[in-house]
Design an enzyme around this catalytic site. Structure first.
Site, PDB file in Angstrom:
ATOM      1  N   CYS A   1     -16.372   0.741 -21.470  1.00  0.00           N
ATOM      2  CA  CYS A   1     -17.679   0.713 -20.807  1.00  0.00           C
ATOM      3  C   CYS A   1     -18.502  -0.517 -21.180  1.00  0.00           C
ATOM      4  O   CYS A   1     -19.321  -0.977 -20.396  1.00  0.00           O
ATOM      5  CB  CYS A   1     -18.457   1.982 -21.130  1.00  0.00           C
ATOM      6  SG  CYS A   1     -17.662   3.481 -20.488  1.00  0.00           S
ATOM      7  N   CYS A  36     -12.568   1.029 -16.169  1.00  0.00           N
ATOM      8  CA  CYS A  36     -12.958   2.431 -15.993  1.00  0.00           C
ATOM      9  C   CYS A  36     -11.698   3.278 -15.949  1.00  0.00           C
ATOM     10  O   CYS A  36     -11.424   3.980 -14.986  1.00  0.00           O
ATOM     11  CB  CYS A  36     -13.775   2.585 -14.708  1.00  0.00           C
ATOM     12  SG  CYS A  36     -14.671   4.158 -14.600  1.00  0.00           S
ATOM     13  N   GLU A  50       0.825  -1.209   0.000  1.00  0.00           N
ATOM     14  CA  GLU A  50       0.000   0.000   0.000  1.00  0.00           C
ATOM     15  C   GLU A  50       0.859   1.259   0.000  1.00  0.00           C
ATOM     16  O   GLU A  50       0.525   2.241  -0.661  1.00  0.00           O
ATOM     17  CB  GLU A  50      -0.944   0.007   1.204  1.00  0.00           C
ATOM     18  CG  GLU A  50      -2.106  -0.983   1.089  1.00  0.00           C
ATOM     19  CD  GLU A  50      -2.992  -0.684  -0.104  1.00  0.00           C
ATOM     20  OE1 GLU A  50      -3.116   0.489  -0.488  1.00  0.00           O
ATOM     21  OE2 GLU A  50      -3.562  -1.638  -0.659  1.00  0.00           O
ATOM     22  N   CYS A  61     -24.841   3.694 -14.599  1.00  0.00           N
ATOM     23  CA  CYS A  61     -23.774   4.696 -14.546  1.00  0.00           C
ATOM     24  C   CYS A  61     -24.289   5.974 -15.220  1.00  0.00           C
ATOM     25  O   CYS A  61     -24.565   5.997 -16.420  1.00  0.00           O
ATOM     26  CB  CYS A  61     -22.527   4.195 -15.265  1.00  0.00           C
ATOM     27  SG  CYS A  61     -21.209   5.430 -15.382  1.00  0.00           S
ATOM     28  N   CYS A 102     -18.306  -3.127 -18.667  1.00  0.00           N
ATOM     29  CA  CYS A 102     -18.444  -2.716 -17.263  1.00  0.00           C
ATOM     30  C   CYS A 102     -19.690  -3.311 -16.631  1.00  0.00           C
ATOM     31  O   CYS A 102     -20.795  -3.209 -17.187  1.00  0.00           O
ATOM     32  CB  CYS A 102     -18.495  -1.192 -17.176  1.00  0.00           C
ATOM     33  SG  CYS A 102     -18.731  -0.609 -15.490  1.00  0.00           S
TER      34      CYS A 102
END
Length: 350
Positions: free
Chosen positions: A203, A196, A43, A212, A206
Site C-alpha cells: 500500500c 494491490c 486475453e 482508499c 499505491c
DNA sequence: AATTCGGGGCT
DNA sequence: AGCCCAGAATT
C-alpha cells in the site's frame, strides 16, 4: 466525469507511466494496431490464468498461428498441442471456432456486442478487446479490478454475488476514462497484479491509497469479501495403461470435445468400481499398479492409480474399438499430441 | 440471479 | 491444503 474519477484515473495513469508493465509480449507498441488478433489470443489465454503461465505459451502459439486466418484454417489437432498444459481447454476450442467465425465475417468485431457474440468472449474480455485491442472505449472486470475497486471503496458482500458485481461494474464504468482508455485498462490490472495483491499488498507505493477506504480503515486484507468455499469432493479412478505386447505402444484416446480435458489425448480412465468388469470383459490379466497420482481441479480432487495391462494381438483390436477415438502411440507420439498436466504426472511414474 | 463448468501454479 | 488467477456459459 467527476473530479474524483478524473483524479483516480490521473493518479493511476501517472503511476502506470513510471511503474506499469510495458513489455508484455502481447502489448501493441505501434498504435493504432489495426489487428486485435494478438490481444485477443492473449486475453483468452489470460482468462483465469496468471501472466507468468501465459508467457510460456504465447510466443509459441503466435509463431505457429500468426494470424486469425492461419488459426481458422488449422485443424483442432493442430491447435491442441499449443494449448496443452495451459488448462481450460474449452477456451482453445472456442478461440479456434471464433477465429473461423471472424474469417467468415470478413473482419473482427468493432463493438462490444460484436465481440460478445463470439464464443468464449464475455463482457470483460469484450471490454478488454475494445480497449486494448481496438483503442476504443472499453471497461473490464477481472480479478485485479475487483480487488482494487472493492478495496478502494471498501465494498461489503461476496464479491462474486450479483449485486456486488453489478456495483463493481457501475463503479468501474464511472472511473474508466475515455482519454488514454487502453493505458488505464492496463494500469488498473498492473496495480492489482503488482501492488494491490491479494496477500501482501504494497500500500505504501499505491497511487490511490489516500482515498482508499480499506486502507484508511486498516482493513485492506478484508477485501474483496467472499463466502466460504465448500470442500471439494474427492474421487478415485484407475488410469488404464494398455501396453501392446509387440510394439510396446499404449492405447490413448482423444476425449470428447465437451467436458473435462475436452479434445485432448489421455490414457483411458475408469472408475475403480468398474475396473473388475472392464478387466473381465477383455480377459485382462492383472498388471502391476504404479504409484497413485493426485490431481486437483477446482470442483474435485482426483486420485489416479495407473495400472498396466499387457495385451496380445487378439485383444488389442477389441480394446481399440471399445475406447472411442483411440489409437496406439508411443510415449513421444502421445506427448506430441499435447497432454494435460495430470497425464504428464502419470508418465512421470513410468 | 444463482449455479455450473473446469486447470494449473504458488505459498 | 487452500487460495488465487486478464471469466464464460448455462439454468
Amino acid at each position: 466525469m467527476t473530479d474524483q474519477s478524473a483524479d483516480f484515473a490521473t493518479r493511476l495513469l501517472d503511476w502506470f507511466d513510471q511503474h506499469g508493465r510495458h513489455d508484455l509480449p502481447w502489448q501493441v507498441r505501434d498504435y493504432p494496431d489495426k489487428h486485435p488478433y494478438k490481444v485477443w489470443v492473449s486475453e483468452i489465454m489470460l482468462q483465469q490464468t496468471q501472466v507468468k503461465t501465459v508467457l510460456n505459451y504465447f510466443d509459441r502459439f503466435m509463431q505457429r498461428f500468426p494470424s486469425v486466418e492461419s488459426l481458422a484454417q488449422a485443424s483442432w489437432d493442430d491447435v491442441a498441442p499449443y494449448w496443452a498444459g495451459l488448462g481450460y481447454y474449452a477456451r482453445a476450442r472456442n478461440l479456434h471456432k471464433a477465429a473461423q467465425q471472424v474469417v467468415a465475417q470478413g473482419s473482427f468485431p468493432h463493438t462490444l456486442e460484436g465481440w460478445m457474440a463470439l464464443s468464449g468472449i464475455g463482457r470483460s474480455t469484450a471490454g478488454a478487446l475494445m480497449s486494448l485491442g481496438l483503442q476504443q472505449y472499453g471497461v473490464i472486470m477481472d480479478g485485479n479490478v475487483k480487488r482494487v475497486l472493492s478495496r478502494h471503496q471498501a465494498i461489503a458482500g461476496d464479491s462474486m454475488s450479483s449485486p456486488v458485481v453489478a456495483q463493481l461494474w457501475q463503479l468501474a464504468t464511472v472511473l474508466t476514462p475515455v482519454q488514454r482508455n487502453a493505458d488505464y485498462t492496463q494500469a488498473i490490472m498492473d496495480l492489482g497484479a503488482t501492488l494491490c495483491t491479494s496477500k501482501k499488498p504494497l500500500c505504501l507505493y499505491c497511487p490511490v491509497r489516500e482515498d482508499c477506504k480499506a486502507y484508511q480503515q486498516n482493513r485492506v486484507l478484508e477485501f474483496p469479501q467472499k463466502k466460504a468455499a465448500k470442500a471439494t469432493p474427492v474421487k478415485h479412478a484407475v488410469v488404464i495403461i494398455i501396453e501392446h505386447e509387440q510394439t510396446g505402444q499404449w492405447l490413448w484416446q482423444q476425449r470428447p470435445s465437451e467436458g473435462l480435458w475436452g479434445g485432448l489425448y489421455c490414457l483411458p480412465i475408469v472408475e475403480q468400481t468398474e475396473l473388475a468388469a472392464f478387466q473381465a470383459q477383455f480377459s485382462l490379466t492383472t498388471g502391476c499398479s504404479l504409484p497413485t497420482v493426485k490431481h486437483s481441479f477446482t470442483h474435485f480432487s482426483w486420485f489416479l492409480t495407473p495400472q498396466v495391462f499387457k495385451v496380445n494381438a487378439a485383444q488389442h483390436d477389441a480394446l481399440q474399438h471399445y475406447f472411442a477415438a483411440s489409437q496406439w502411440l508411443d510415449k513421444q507420439q502421445a506427448m506430441d499430441k499435447g497432454l494435460p498436466k495430470a497425464m504428464l504426472k502419470v508418465l512421470g511414474q513410468c
